[in-house]
Design a protein around this motif. Sequence first.
Motif, PDB file in Angstrom:
ATOM      1  N   SER A   1     -65.855 -46.908 -11.892  1.00 19.76           N
ATOM      2  CA  SER A   1     -66.861 -47.648 -11.933  1.00 19.76           C
ATOM      3  C   SER A   1     -67.066 -48.409 -12.944  1.00 19.76           C
TER       4      SER A   1
ATOM      5  N   SER B   1     -64.504 -55.240 -11.343  1.00 23.89           N
ATOM      6  CA  SER B   1     -65.577 -54.262 -11.572  1.00 23.89           C
ATOM      7  C   SER B   1     -65.381 -53.212 -10.224  1.00 23.89           C
ATOM      8  N   ASN B   2     -65.516 -51.699 -10.563  1.00 21.38           N
ATOM      9  CA  ASN B   2     -65.608 -51.075  -9.626  1.00 21.38           C
ATOM     10  C   ASN B   2     -64.417 -50.996  -8.819  1.00 21.38           C
TER      11      ASN B   2
ATOM     12  N   GLN C   1     -69.413 -46.240  -6.101  1.00 26.09           N
ATOM     13  CA  GLN C   1     -69.991 -47.697  -5.979  1.00 26.09           C
ATOM     14  C   GLN C   1     -70.093 -48.293  -4.598  1.00 26.09           C
ATOM     15  N   SER C   2     -70.803 -49.131  -4.435  1.00 23.92           N
ATOM     16  CA  SER C   2     -71.470 -49.615  -3.018  1.00 23.92           C
ATOM     17  C   SER C   2     -70.423 -50.370  -2.584  1.00 23.92           C
TER      18      SER C   2
END
Length: 266
Positions: free
Chosen positions: A159, A193-194, A238-239
């Motif tokens: 994340s 990111s993520n 994370q989404s």
Amino acid sequence: MKKTLFIFLSLFIFQNSMAQVGVNTENPQTILDVRGDMTVRNKIYVGGNDNLLGNHGKKGQVLVSQGPNKPPMWKTLNIPNYKENEFYMIFTDAFIDNVGLSFDSNEAIGGSPLYNLNEDRSNAKFAKWKDIAGLNKDFFIYNSDNKVYITYEAVVQISGSGSGSVDYACGVFVDNKLQGVRVETMKQALNASNAFQTFLMVIIAEDLTDGKHTTKVSCARIRNNNYTGNFSIGKAIQSNINNFVAQSSLKIEVYEVPENFIPVVD
């Protein structure tokens, strides 16, 4: 007198037609009870009635019982031809788990541990490892001359953003004995990111004893490299992905050399 004699003979024939017949036995247990060898020179018909002769089967078929009060029937058995000293797949199955594992930065075990075949899960080096409970599965071995292929696949994720990486490891245990381990690095690109990626490992366990065995998949966060965020295996943290995408899968294939085989002529 003739009519009386006819009735008497008819009753005698009817009574004997309903009697049980024994061959080499004075106490037959069925309508026909043969105590000894029997030779059939032509066909055996089954499933007939007063109007139909019944089915005599085809070449290669065998008689199979259908249970109480049902006539036997001819069946074709698909028995494979085995070549001597060759491996054949005896069992295969696949399983999934979408619960997975997550690790905080303080759960990294550190160091540079080395791993060896058949190390026990209770060894101190595995103290911070976590089991994927949904992948604890049983399988059976019938011949000690065997090879078991175990494939594990999952998505791992970190994340946050910024460059950095996590070193991690996953291992496959059979009866709590290590059969294979892979050490990997999950990297985060500078402007990403993520991040997430797919982890895959295939191990081979050989010459397991006959009987029931249990697989176990365990993983650990080993080192943080300029990264202190969360890390997951087989689950989304994370989404940008979900648990369906991240889920773990385990496939077990058992190959054995059959003890009883039918020679094949090439």
